[in-house]
Design an enzyme around this catalytic site. Structure first.
Site, PDB file in Angstrom:
ATOM      1  N   ALA A  11       0.826  -1.212   0.000  1.00 56.86           N
ATOM      2  CA  ALA A  11       0.000   0.000   0.000  1.00 56.86           C
ATOM      3  C   ALA A  11       0.857   1.258   0.000  1.00 56.86           C
ATOM      4  O   ALA A  11       0.453   2.293   0.535  1.00 56.86           O
ATOM      5  CB  ALA A  11      -0.943  -0.005   1.199  1.00 56.86           C
ATOM      6  N   GLY A  12       2.021   1.153  -0.605  1.00 56.51           N
ATOM      7  CA  GLY A  12       2.880   2.328  -0.740  1.00 56.51           C
ATOM      8  C   GLY A  12       2.380   3.241  -1.831  1.00 56.51           C
ATOM      9  O   GLY A  12       1.204   3.186  -2.224  1.00 56.51           O
ATOM     10  N   ARG A  83      14.176   1.744  -4.099  1.00 61.53           N
ATOM     11  CA  ARG A  83      15.526   2.215  -4.393  1.00 61.53           C
ATOM     12  C   ARG A  83      15.806   3.500  -3.642  1.00 61.53           C
ATOM     13  O   ARG A  83      14.929   4.339  -3.455  1.00 61.53           O
ATOM     14  CB  ARG A  83      15.691   2.470  -5.889  1.00 61.53           C
ATOM     15  CG  ARG A  83      15.742   1.232  -6.727  1.00 61.53           C
ATOM     16  CD  ARG A  83      15.692   1.578  -8.208  1.00 61.53           C
ATOM     17  NE  ARG A  83      16.935   2.156  -8.666  1.00 61.53           N
ATOM     18  CZ  ARG A  83      17.100   2.712  -9.861  1.00 61.53           C
ATOM     19  NH1 ARG A  83      16.078   2.792 -10.680  1.00 61.53           N
ATOM     20  NH2 ARG A  83      18.262   3.190 -10.226  1.00 61.53           N
ATOM     21  N   ARG A  89      19.182  -1.156  -9.182  1.00 69.83           N
ATOM     22  CA  ARG A  89      18.129  -2.163  -9.059  1.00 69.83           C
ATOM     23  C   ARG A  89      18.712  -3.487  -8.589  1.00 69.83           C
ATOM     24  O   ARG A  89      18.068  -4.253  -7.879  1.00 69.83           O
ATOM     25  CB  ARG A  89      17.425  -2.342 -10.408  1.00 69.83           C
ATOM     26  CG  ARG A  89      16.539  -1.176 -10.822  1.00 69.83           C
ATOM     27  CD  ARG A  89      15.800  -1.494 -12.108  1.00 69.83           C
ATOM     28  NE  ARG A  89      14.874  -0.422 -12.484  1.00 69.83           N
ATOM     29  CZ  ARG A  89      15.200   0.579 -13.273  1.00 69.83           C
ATOM     30  NH1 ARG A  89      16.403   0.660 -13.781  1.00 69.83           N
ATOM     31  NH2 ARG A  89      14.300   1.505 -13.588  1.00 69.83           N
ATOM     32  N   THR A 120       7.841  -5.211  -8.446  1.00 67.71           N
ATOM     33  CA  THR A 120       8.997  -5.117  -7.553  1.00 67.71           C
ATOM     34  C   THR A 120      10.303  -5.289  -8.325  1.00 67.71           C
ATOM     35  O   THR A 120      10.429  -6.143  -9.186  1.00 67.71           O
ATOM     36  CB  THR A 120       8.897  -6.204  -6.458  1.00 67.71           C
ATOM     37  OG1 THR A 120       7.616  -6.112  -5.828  1.00 67.71           O
ATOM     38  CG2 THR A 120       9.988  -6.040  -5.418  1.00 67.71           C
ATOM     39  N   ASN A 121      11.299  -4.470  -7.996  1.00 64.50           N
ATOM     40  CA  ASN A 121      12.610  -4.541  -8.643  1.00 64.50           C
ATOM     41  C   ASN A 121      13.590  -5.433  -7.885  1.00 64.50           C
ATOM     42  O   ASN A 121      13.445  -5.593  -6.679  1.00 64.50           O
ATOM     43  CB  ASN A 121      13.199  -3.128  -8.761  1.00 64.50           C
ATOM     44  CG  ASN A 121      12.627  -2.363  -9.937  1.00 64.50           C
ATOM     45  OD1 ASN A 121      12.469  -2.907 -11.013  1.00 64.50           O
ATOM     46  ND2 ASN A 121      12.306  -1.094  -9.723  1.00 64.50           N
ATOM     47  N   ARG A 152       8.046   6.536 -20.803  1.00 65.16           N
ATOM     48  CA  ARG A 152       9.098   7.529 -20.562  1.00 65.16           C
ATOM     49  C   ARG A 152       9.750   7.954 -21.876  1.00 65.16           C
ATOM     50  O   ARG A 152       9.965   9.147 -22.124  1.00 65.16           O
ATOM     51  CB  ARG A 152      10.142   6.948 -19.604  1.00 65.16           C
ATOM     52  CG  ARG A 152       9.650   6.859 -18.171  1.00 65.16           C
ATOM     53  CD  ARG A 152      10.617   6.115 -17.270  1.00 65.16           C
ATOM     54  NE  ARG A 152      10.199   6.239 -15.869  1.00 65.16           N
ATOM     55  CZ  ARG A 152      10.575   5.415 -14.889  1.00 65.16           C
ATOM     56  NH1 ARG A 152      11.375   4.387 -15.177  1.00 65.16           N
ATOM     57  NH2 ARG A 152      10.151   5.601 -13.665  1.00 65.16           N
ATOM     58  N   HIS A 176      14.435  -4.631 -17.462  1.00 72.70           N
ATOM     59  CA  HIS A 176      14.023  -3.346 -16.880  1.00 72.70           C
ATOM     60  C   HIS A 176      15.162  -2.831 -16.011  1.00 72.70           C
ATOM     61  O   HIS A 176      15.143  -2.926 -14.788  1.00 72.70           O
ATOM     62  CB  HIS A 176      12.752  -3.540 -16.049  1.00 72.70           C
ATOM     63  CG  HIS A 176      12.209  -2.254 -15.490  1.00 72.70           C
ATOM     64  ND1 HIS A 176      11.866  -1.178 -16.280  1.00 72.70           N
ATOM     65  CD2 HIS A 176      11.932  -1.877 -14.213  1.00 72.70           C
ATOM     66  CE1 HIS A 176      11.406  -0.203 -15.514  1.00 72.70           C
ATOM     67  NE2 HIS A 176      11.442  -0.602 -14.265  1.00 72.70           N
TER      68      HIS A 176
END
Length: 313
Positions: A11-12, A83, A89, A120-121, A152, A176
């Site tokens: 829930a970030g 990060r 990453r 998630t990285n 991007r 990624h």
């Protein structure tokens, strides 16, 4: 209305932004789960209190209990350590492996028929982790990567050319990370190759900025990482699945068989263009790349492979 059910793990900033975007579109009812139950419940309540103003009837609930996520149609994994400035990453590998492994075990237990989207990285390795731990069909486990990277790339092109982002279709494949491969020849402005609008030097600068787009935001924020654009990229993927849009989106998916041999990446999850519909990954598209792009692609695949080998999965 009998809506689909989406669970967002974490829930970030990404998870809560995604919950609002999904609810606003009335895509599904949403369960927001977090190790900190109060944050999940508080953000869910806050979103619901916006519903009379924004005019949506989708329901958002917060929880800390995986039993409440049972029978989800889609589960999005955003949980993990973020990060920080100076952190790659790759630095996140072992910390986030434990998080994704634990979450994947709960998904397998409570939502065995779900599609799983990993955020998630390091993204490609965490997607591979979720696939292996859940044991789900490869068509139903994918990572959100190219959708964000392409967005991007498209924005930076729009910024430089002063042409509407609506006219720009950008393409990015590969892992990624800093070795991602933005593709000039497959990136167009209203169907016209982007090379007709920008010089090679200008494009190369934009490509370099795209590769480090996430890091640029981390440096600016100081205490966090990107969340609006990642949430929008996930929204596009979820809608393409649940509404069977069959959009072509670059995603991190498992490559094997003939397609794995073609891309030289058998047994790995890496970003490639796919047709995304009600069955998940419905087709993986083969691209004809230039010799330079193939070399960049191979470098990107090797970066993913090295990380996967560290985990001994």
């Amino acid at each position: 209305m009998d809506r689909k059910k989406i669970t967002i793990v974490g829930a970030g900033n990404i998870g809560s932004t995604l919950a609002l975007l999904l609810a606003r579109r009335e895509t599904a009812d949403i369960t927001l789960i977090d190790i900190n139950e109060g944050i999940a419940k508080g953000k869910a309540l806050d979103i619901m209190e916006a519903s009379p103003i924004l005019g949506f009837n989708a329901h958002v609930v917060g929880t800390g209990n995986y039993e409440d996520t049972a029978n989800s149609d889609v589960v999005v994994i955003t949980a993990g350590f973020p990060r920080k400035p100076g952190m790659s990453r790759d630095d996140l590998l072992f910390k986030n492996f434990e998080v994704v492994k634990s979450v994947s075990e709960q998904i397998k237990k409570y939502s065995p028929n779900a599609f799983v989207i990993v955020v998630t990285n390091p993204l490609d390795v965490m997607t591979y982790t979720a696939l292996k731990v859940t044991g789900f069909p490869k068509e139903k486990v994918l990572g959100m990567a190219g959708a964000l990277d392409a967005a991007r790339f498209a924005y930076f092109i729009s910024e430089k050319t002063k042409i509407s982002v609506e006219n720009i279709r950008a393409f990015v494949i590969g892992g990624h990370g800093d070795d991602m491969v933005p593709l000039k020849e497959y990136t167009t402005i209203s169907g016209v190759p982007v090379t007709k609008f920008l010089s090679e030097e200008e494009l190369n600068k934009i490509i370099e900025r795209t590769r480090f787009g996430g890091g640029e935001i981390v440096q600016l924020l100081k205490t966090g990482s990107a969340f609006y654009a990642p949430a929008a990229a996930i929204l596009e993927m979820v809608i393409s699945i649940l509404w069977n849009k069959r959009k072509i989106i670059p995603c991190s998916v498992y490559l094997d068989g003939e397609i794995g041999k073609y891309y030289g990446a058998s047994g790995l999850c890496v970003g490639v263009p796919i047709v995304l519909g009600r069955n998940g990954v419905e087709e993986i598209i083969k691209l004809d790349l230039s010799e330079k792009e193939w070399q960049q692609w191979k470098k990107s695949v090797e970066s993913v492979k090295r990380l996967v080998e560290k985990l001994h999965l």
